[in-house]
Scaffold this active site. Structure first.
Site, PDB file in Angstrom:
ATOM      1  N   GLU A  14       0.418  -0.898   0.060  1.00 46.83           N
ATOM      2  CA  GLU A  14       0.177   0.306  -0.208  1.00 46.83           C
ATOM      3  C   GLU A  14       0.721   0.975  -0.126  1.00 46.83           C
ATOM      4  O   GLU A  14       1.427   0.945   0.563  1.00 46.83           O
ATOM      5  CB  GLU A  14      -1.082   0.424   1.278  1.00 46.83           C
ATOM      6  CG  GLU A  14      -1.424   1.528   1.444  1.00 46.83           C
ATOM      7  CD  GLU A  14      -2.669   1.858   0.257  1.00 46.83           C
ATOM      8  OE1 GLU A  14      -2.990   0.872  -0.182  1.00 46.83           O
ATOM      9  OE2 GLU A  14      -2.626   2.930  -0.030  1.00 46.83           O
ATOM     10  N   CYS A  61      -6.053   5.484   6.891  1.00 45.20           N
ATOM     11  CA  CYS A  61      -5.414   4.285   5.433  1.00 45.20           C
ATOM     12  C   CYS A  61      -6.380   3.450   5.909  1.00 45.20           C
ATOM     13  O   CYS A  61      -7.704   3.216   6.140  1.00 45.20           O
ATOM     14  CB  CYS A  61      -4.143   3.355   6.169  1.00 45.20           C
ATOM     15  SG  CYS A  61      -3.972   1.769   5.521  1.00 45.20           S
ATOM     16  N   CYS A  64      -6.163   0.143   7.632  1.00 39.87           N
ATOM     17  CA  CYS A  64      -6.115  -0.392   9.230  1.00 39.87           C
ATOM     18  C   CYS A  64      -6.682   0.479  10.309  1.00 39.87           C
ATOM     19  O   CYS A  64      -6.258   1.313  10.836  1.00 39.87           O
ATOM     20  CB  CYS A  64      -4.392  -0.688   9.333  1.00 39.87           C
ATOM     21  SG  CYS A  64      -3.880   1.027   9.188  1.00 39.87           S
ATOM     22  N   HIS A  68      -5.986   3.330  13.929  1.00 41.30           N
ATOM     23  CA  HIS A  68      -5.662   4.955  14.182  1.00 41.30           C
ATOM     24  C   HIS A  68      -6.858   5.200  14.309  1.00 41.30           C
ATOM     25  O   HIS A  68      -6.910   6.030  15.504  1.00 41.30           O
ATOM     26  CB  HIS A  68      -5.022   4.840  12.202  1.00 41.30           C
ATOM     27  CG  HIS A  68      -4.677   5.001  11.965  1.00 41.30           C
ATOM     28  ND1 HIS A  68      -2.998   5.743  12.203  1.00 41.30           N
ATOM     29  CD2 HIS A  68      -4.005   4.805  10.682  1.00 41.30           C
ATOM     30  CE1 HIS A  68      -2.640   5.340  11.519  1.00 41.30           C
ATOM     31  NE2 HIS A  68      -2.731   3.879  10.384  1.00 41.30           N
ATOM     32  N   ARG A 432       0.079  -4.049  11.513  1.00 39.08           N
ATOM     33  CA  ARG A 432       2.151  -4.249  11.508  1.00 39.08           C
ATOM     34  C   ARG A 432       2.224  -3.324  12.010  1.00 39.08           C
ATOM     35  O   ARG A 432       3.819  -3.406  11.999  1.00 39.08           O
ATOM     36  CB  ARG A 432       2.109  -3.382   9.851  1.00 39.08           C
ATOM     37  CG  ARG A 432       1.700  -3.680   8.169  1.00 39.08           C
ATOM     38  CD  ARG A 432       0.472  -2.749   8.075  1.00 39.08           C
ATOM     39  NE  ARG A 432       0.093  -3.518   6.420  1.00 39.08           N
ATOM     40  CZ  ARG A 432      -1.192  -3.949   6.737  1.00 39.08           C
ATOM     41  NH1 ARG A 432      -1.782  -3.772   7.484  1.00 39.08           N
ATOM     42  NH2 ARG A 432      -1.929  -4.447   5.774  1.00 39.08           N
ATOM     43  N   SER A 455       4.566   1.560  10.033  1.00 37.01           N
ATOM     44  CA  SER A 455       5.097   1.562   8.780  1.00 37.01           C
ATOM     45  C   SER A 455       5.974   2.452   9.281  1.00 37.01           C
ATOM     46  O   SER A 455       8.179   2.734   8.247  1.00 37.01           O
ATOM     47  CB  SER A 455       5.049   1.843   7.500  1.00 37.01           C
ATOM     48  OG  SER A 455       3.966  -0.148   7.280  1.00 37.01           O
ATOM     49  N   CYS A 499       3.370  -0.501   3.962  1.00 31.28           N
ATOM     50  CA  CYS A 499       2.713   0.384   4.006  1.00 31.28           C
ATOM     51  C   CYS A 499       2.732   1.829   3.746  1.00 31.28           C
ATOM     52  O   CYS A 499       2.427   2.707   5.338  1.00 31.28           O
ATOM     53  CB  CYS A 499       0.011   0.280   4.805  1.00 31.28           C
ATOM     54  SG  CYS A 499      -0.340   1.389   4.907  1.00 31.28           S
ATOM     55  N   CYS A 502       0.165   4.549   5.338  1.00 31.82           N
ATOM     56  CA  CYS A 502       0.445   5.307   7.108  1.00 31.82           C
ATOM     57  C   CYS A 502       1.531   5.529   7.181  1.00 31.82           C
ATOM     58  O   CYS A 502       1.808   6.307   8.216  1.00 31.82           O
ATOM     59  CB  CYS A 502       0.416   3.581   7.425  1.00 31.82           C
ATOM     60  SG  CYS A 502      -1.385   3.176   8.036  1.00 31.82           S
TER      61      CYS A 502
HETATM   62 NI1  NFE Z   1      -1.858   1.096   6.000  1.00 29.98          NI
HETATM   63 FE1  NFE Z   1      -1.270   0.458   9.228  1.00 29.98          FE
HETATM   64  C1  NFE Z   1      -1.427  -1.242   9.919  1.00 29.98           C
HETATM   65  C2  NFE Z   1      -0.784   1.886  11.326  1.00 29.98           C
HETATM   66  S1  NFE Z   1       0.669   0.856   8.654  1.00 29.98           S
HETATM   67  S2  NFE Z   1      -1.798  -0.422   6.862  1.00 29.98           S
HETATM   68  O1  NFE Z   1      -1.372  -1.719  10.306  1.00 29.98           O
HETATM   69  O2  NFE Z   1      -1.399   2.736  11.613  1.00 29.98           O
HETATM   70  O3  NFE Z   1       2.461   1.578   9.311  1.00 29.98           O
END
Ligand code: NFE
Ligand code: MG
Length: 505
Positions: A14, A61, A64, A68, A432, A455, A499, A502
């Site tokens: 992503e 995102c 996920c 968040h 992640r 990430s 990702c 993110c």
């Molecule tokens: Ni966009 Fe996310 C996850 C977060 S990755 S997927 O899992 O926070 O850094």
């Protein structure tokens, strides 16, 4: 002789990630991982009503959003001094659990499996599975049509040695198609308690908005049952199949050797015990996690120069024209000044070392025996895939247990009052890895909002001391057989499930 290789963009993840490699004597000698865009959510949040935050940050995102949203409401819980009632805690776990399951399944099948599974095996398929026959006809037609992008997203691909076991390839392709349905089921399960996916409307400080009825509990349980069948009959066996077909990948992709987890899924209403525990493994030693030891560095990032800052005092001042060493739009988060790998492998290793999840230790020991490896071999491409699959099984079983504890017709949310001035930190684990949101409120408005995202840890550029980030380190030493088809490097990067949407937020 040194050769430069650019993989730009790295597909099947992503967001926008580029990798630059210097290869010497057939191995990666150094690597740069570049986040190629700025998004600006931390800037967008300034001056807003803090109650808007959990909605705005979910737009970071589509994979996920729950993580968040949850990090944001945890930060607000702390700022407002509110604790969710039992149902609020359990429903947050169930919403997050379903989101983990879709994320892990989609990562393995849609994003990573085609690094190993030979998609062209479908051209030899002679069975009766209608979906496979349709896929076969479509790939055949696309190849024959001589389009510039034959059979996208499957072909073209790096031409290299893929798995040659026809049964494993066909199973992998069949499960690739089924995984799309599994994702839908996991989304439906989460949406039962948070109204919609992605970008749930039901997550709020103090709990969640949904008051549950028996029909919803039964529907979630039924979807969970289908997901469990897929995890047991497809996901875990396929990961093991790949591990047995390409066991050398337990020796490729060794990372920075440091692991960090904040802990996830609350197991008690008061107190901080989580299913997967918080912890740090630094230079081989398990130690307690201390939030004050986090700082973000910007020397190699497109942000205005400054000393490393703790996220509670963090600043986001983009500097697109920054000259000199900068090469990424990611900051470089560090813990006690060191890079940290986050994600399923970090959670699994920290849980394994601490013994907090006994059923996971049994599964890990079985995996080590089945693959004839020691635990140190999990710090690898295959170890990251296996950790994700075994974690999915734990999450699934815990979801069943949480479901049993939800009480019908009880409140899912506690009353709260938005504070005029205050601060909060929401520390959680996205699929992640370790995710932190730091919130400062002044005059009922967001004064500062900082996200430090999984990430961002894993894909970070070099830090103040010039030390490379976790994926950069994992790439070093990777053998590259054919520089025109550097699939080995792609396998290393994708095993982290990056990702970038993110990471740059
Ligand atoms: Ni966009 Fe996310 C996850 C977060 S990755 S997927 O899992 O926070 O850094
Ligand atoms: Mg940030």
């Amino acid at each position: 002789m040194s050769k430069s290789i650019a993989i730009d963009p790295v597909t099947r993840l992503e967001g926008h990630l580029a990798v630059q490699l210097a290869v010497e004597n057939g191995r990666v000698a150094s690597a740069k991982v570049c986040g190629e865009m700025f998004r600006g959510f931390e800037t967008i949040l300034r001056g807003r009503d803090p109650m808007d935050a959990q909605q705005i940050v979910q737009r970071i995102c589509g994979v996920c959003p729950i993580s968040h949203g949850t990090a944001s409401i945890l930060a607000q819980d702390q700022a407002y001094g509110v604790t969710p009632p039992p149902n609020g805690r359990l429903l947050r776990n169930l919403i997050q659990g379903a989101n983990y399951l879709q994320s892990h399944i989609v990562h393995f099948y849609q994003l990573a499996a085609l690094d190993f599974i030979d998609i062209t095996a479908v051209l030899n398929y002679e069975g009766r599975d209608q979906a496979l026959l349709e896929l076969k006809a479509w790939v055949r037609h696309q190849l024959d049509s001589k389009s510039a992008f034959p059979a996208a997203p499957f072909l073209p691909r790096y031409e290299a040695a893929y798995i040659d076991d026809p049964a494993l390839n066909i199973d992998g392709i069949k499960h690739y198609l089924q995984a799309l349905q599994m994702r839908r089921k996991a989304h439906q399960a989460a949406a039962l308690f948070c109204a919609k996916i992605p970008h749930a409307t039901g997550l709020i400080p103090g709990g969640v908005t949904q008051v549950v009825d028996a029909r919803q509990l039964a529907a979630y349980r039924s979807l969970l049952h289908e997901l469990g069948s897929f995890i047991e009959s497809a996901y875990i066996p396929d990961v093991l199949g790949v591990a047995k077909a390409l066991p050398q990948y337990f020796g490729v992709g060794k990372g920075c050797g440091n692991f960090l987890a904040y802990g996830v899924f609350k197991e008690e209403d008061q107190g901080g015990r989580t299913t997967f525990p918080a912890g740090v493994i630094r230079q081989g030693v398990l130690e307690p996690f201390d939030v004050s030891e986090i700082a973000e560095h910007v020397r190699f990032s497109f942000f205005q120069e400054g000393a490393p800052l703790h996220p509670a005092r963090g600043v986001t001042n983009p500097a697109p024209e920054k000259s000199g060493e900068a090469y990424s739009w990611l900051k470089a988060p560090r813990y006690r000044g060191q890079p940290m790998e986050v994600g399923p492998l970090a959670r699994v290793l920290i849980a394994y070392r601490s013994g907090a999840v006994p059923e996971l230790n049994r599964d890990v020991d079985q995996l080590l025996a089945a693959c004839n490896i020691g635990v140190e071999a999990l710090d690898s491409v295959l170890g990251r895939h296996a950790a994700r699959a075994l974690e999915a099984r734990v999450v699934l079983r815990r979801c069943e247990a949480w479901l049993d504890r939800v009480e019908l017709a009880q409140r899912s949310c506690a009353d709260f009052k938005i504070t005029e001035n205050g601060t909060g930190a929401g520390l959680w684990e996205a699929p992640r890895g370790a995710l932190g949101h730091w919130l400062e409120i002044e005059g009922y408005k967001v004064k500062n909002y900082q996200c430090v995202v999984p990430s961002t840890w894993n894909c970070s550029p070099r830090d103040q001391a010039g030390v490379a980030g976790p994926i950069e380190q994992a790439l070093v030493g990777t053998p590259i057989a054919d520089s025109a088809n550097p699939i080995e490097a792609a396998r290393v990067v994708r095993a982290f499930d990056p990702c970038l949407a993110c990471a740059v937020h």
